[in-house]
Design a protein around this motif. Structure first.
Motif, mmCIF file in Angstrom:
data_model
loop_
_atom_site.group_PDB
_atom_site.id
_atom_site.type_symbol
_atom_site.label_atom_id
_atom_site.label_comp_id
_atom_site.label_asym_id
_atom_site.label_seq_id
_atom_site.Cartn_x
_atom_site.Cartn_y
_atom_site.Cartn_z
ATOM 1 N N PRO A 39 1.025 -1.508 -0.108
ATOM 2 C CA PRO A 39 -0.046 0.063 0.021
ATOM 3 C C PRO A 39 0.671 1.248 0.035
ATOM 4 N N ARG A 40 0.385 2.257 -0.997
ATOM 5 C CA ARG A 40 1.260 3.508 -0.778
ATOM 6 C C ARG A 40 0.811 4.364 0.222
ATOM 7 N N VAL A 41 -0.602 4.016 0.767
ATOM 8 C CA VAL A 41 -0.908 4.731 2.033
ATOM 9 C C VAL A 41 -1.108 3.615 3.048
ATOM 10 N N GLU A 42 -0.680 3.972 4.286
ATOM 11 C CA GLU A 42 -0.776 2.769 5.074
ATOM 12 C C GLU A 42 -1.080 3.341 6.602
ATOM 13 N N ILE A 43 -1.422 2.520 7.534
ATOM 14 C CA ILE A 43 -1.526 2.708 8.955
ATOM 15 C C ILE A 43 0.162 2.612 9.504
ATOM 16 N N SER A 44 0.559 3.797 9.843
ATOM 17 C CA SER A 44 1.910 3.650 10.006
ATOM 18 C C SER A 44 2.197 3.508 11.468
ATOM 19 N N VAL A 66 -4.203 7.694 15.746
ATOM 20 C CA VAL A 66 -3.718 6.641 14.424
ATOM 21 C C VAL A 66 -3.084 7.395 13.332
ATOM 22 N N ALA A 67 -1.930 6.995 12.962
ATOM 23 C CA ALA A 67 -1.043 7.857 11.848
ATOM 24 C C ALA A 67 -1.203 7.203 10.694
ATOM 25 N N ILE A 68 -1.530 7.956 9.608
ATOM 26 C CA ILE A 68 -1.861 7.313 8.241
ATOM 27 C C ILE A 68 -0.424 8.103 7.362
ATOM 28 N N THR A 69 0.274 7.088 6.724
ATOM 29 C CA THR A 69 1.264 7.817 5.984
ATOM 30 C C THR A 69 1.017 7.578 4.467
ATOM 31 N N ASN A 70 1.471 8.527 3.541
ATOM 32 C CA ASN A 70 1.360 8.325 2.195
ATOM 33 C C ASN A 70 2.968 8.031 1.781
ATOM 34 N N ASN A 71 3.230 6.757 1.458
ATOM 35 C CA ASN A 71 4.588 6.597 1.048
ATOM 36 C C ASN A 71 5.050 7.108 -0.424
ATOM 37 N N ASP A 72 3.998 7.271 -1.103
ATOM 38 C CA ASP A 72 4.416 7.777 -2.600
ATOM 39 C C ASP A 72 4.841 9.188 -2.625
ATOM 40 N N ARG A 73 5.271 9.415 -3.691
ATOM 41 C CA ARG A 73 5.377 11.022 -4.229
ATOM 42 C C ARG A 73 4.586 11.717 -4.208
ATOM 43 N N ARG A 74 3.433 11.264 -4.877
ATOM 44 C CA ARG A 74 2.193 11.868 -5.454
ATOM 45 C C ARG A 74 1.206 12.002 -4.144
ATOM 46 N N ALA A 75 0.592 13.215 -3.891
ATOM 47 C CA ALA A 75 -0.645 13.292 -3.163
ATOM 48 C C ALA A 75 -1.762 12.330 -3.271
ATOM 49 N N VAL A 76 -2.387 11.991 -2.338
ATOM 50 C CA VAL A 76 -3.606 11.149 -2.333
ATOM 51 C C VAL A 76 -4.785 11.699 -1.600
ATOM 52 N N ASN A 77 -5.924 11.774 -2.309
ATOM 53 C CA ASN A 77 -7.240 12.463 -1.845
ATOM 54 C C ASN A 77 -7.778 11.275 -1.204
ATOM 55 N N THR A 103 2.685 12.539 6.561
ATOM 56 C CA THR A 103 1.859 11.632 7.493
ATOM 57 C C THR A 103 0.927 12.299 8.190
ATOM 58 N N VAL A 104 -0.262 11.810 8.574
ATOM 59 C CA VAL A 104 -1.371 12.874 9.127
ATOM 60 C C VAL A 104 -1.714 11.695 10.378
ATOM 61 N N ARG A 105 -1.945 12.598 11.656
ATOM 62 C CA ARG A 105 -2.543 11.809 12.806
ATOM 63 C C ARG A 105 -4.099 12.053 13.088
ATOM 64 N N ILE A 106 -4.905 10.999 13.262
ATOM 65 C CA ILE A 106 -6.191 11.215 13.538
ATOM 66 C C ILE A 106 -6.228 10.924 14.946
ATOM 67 N N HIS A 107 -6.689 11.940 15.807
ATOM 68 C CA HIS A 107 -6.713 12.184 17.057
ATOM 69 C C HIS A 107 -8.116 11.819 17.608
ATOM 70 N N THR A 108 -8.625 11.084 18.645
ATOM 71 C CA THR A 108 -9.824 10.681 18.908
ATOM 72 C C THR A 108 -10.848 12.148 19.533
ATOM 73 N N GLY A 109 -10.182 13.074 20.158
ATOM 74 C CA GLY A 109 -10.927 14.078 20.830
ATOM 75 C C GLY A 109 -11.261 15.203 19.910
#
Length: 157
Positions: A39-44, A66-77, A103-109
């Motif tokens: 996956p180019r986008v993964e739960i990191s 939870v952190a989600i990482t885009n491992n590709d050079r191109r942006a992902v929608n 990488t983006v973190r998705i916080h609960t609060g």
């Protein structure tokens, strides 16, 4: 030994060497194709157990993420993508574009969304401290990645 015999032996040696090289090259190129299946986008990363006591304060809730990482050079929608847990809690990404190699973190609060931090705006914990699974699905409902912990699984499924 005649020149003709020598030439035939050299030709046979070259052809044999070429066959060996081809046999070695094919698996290597097949392995390169495996890279595209990852996956180019993964739960990191996952921090399911916020540090300290579970006080349900916004600070404690936001320390669960939870952190989600885009491992590709191109942006992902990520618009329409979801994060889910085993109990059916769901977070839907709305108008989120994850830059390449970001990488983006998705916080609960509760919080204000930025490029690097998103907030579910919940008042209760989502991720079980002892055992749970995070499932990342794309906008078509296909599973992109999962991460499990507890019950003996401290690994990615």
């Amino acid at each position: 030994m005649s020149a003709a015999v020598t030439a035939r032996r050299i030709a046979a040696t070259v052809l044999t060497a070429g066959a060996v090289v081809s046999a070695v090259v094919l698996p290597a190129s097949a392995h390169d194709n495996d890279r595209h299946r990852h996956p180019r986008v993964e739960i990191s990363a996952v921090q399911a157990d916020s540090p300290g006591w579970d006080t349900r304060t916004n600070r404690s809730l936001n320390a669960e993420w939870v952190a989600i990482t885009n491992n590709d050079r191109r942006a992902v929608n990520l618009d329409g993508w979801t994060l889910r847990d085993e109990d059916g809690h769901r977070y839907r990404f709305d108008d989120v574009r994850l830059a390449g190699r970001a990488t983006v973190r998705i916080h609960t609060g509760v919080g204000r969304d930025t490029r690097t931090d998103l907030y579910q705006d919940r008042r209760n914990y989502v991720w079980d401290n002892r055992s749970d699974t995070v499932i990342l699905r794309d906008d078509r409902g296909r599973t992109v990645d999962t991460e499990s912990w507890g019950r003996g699984h401290h690994h990615r499924r």
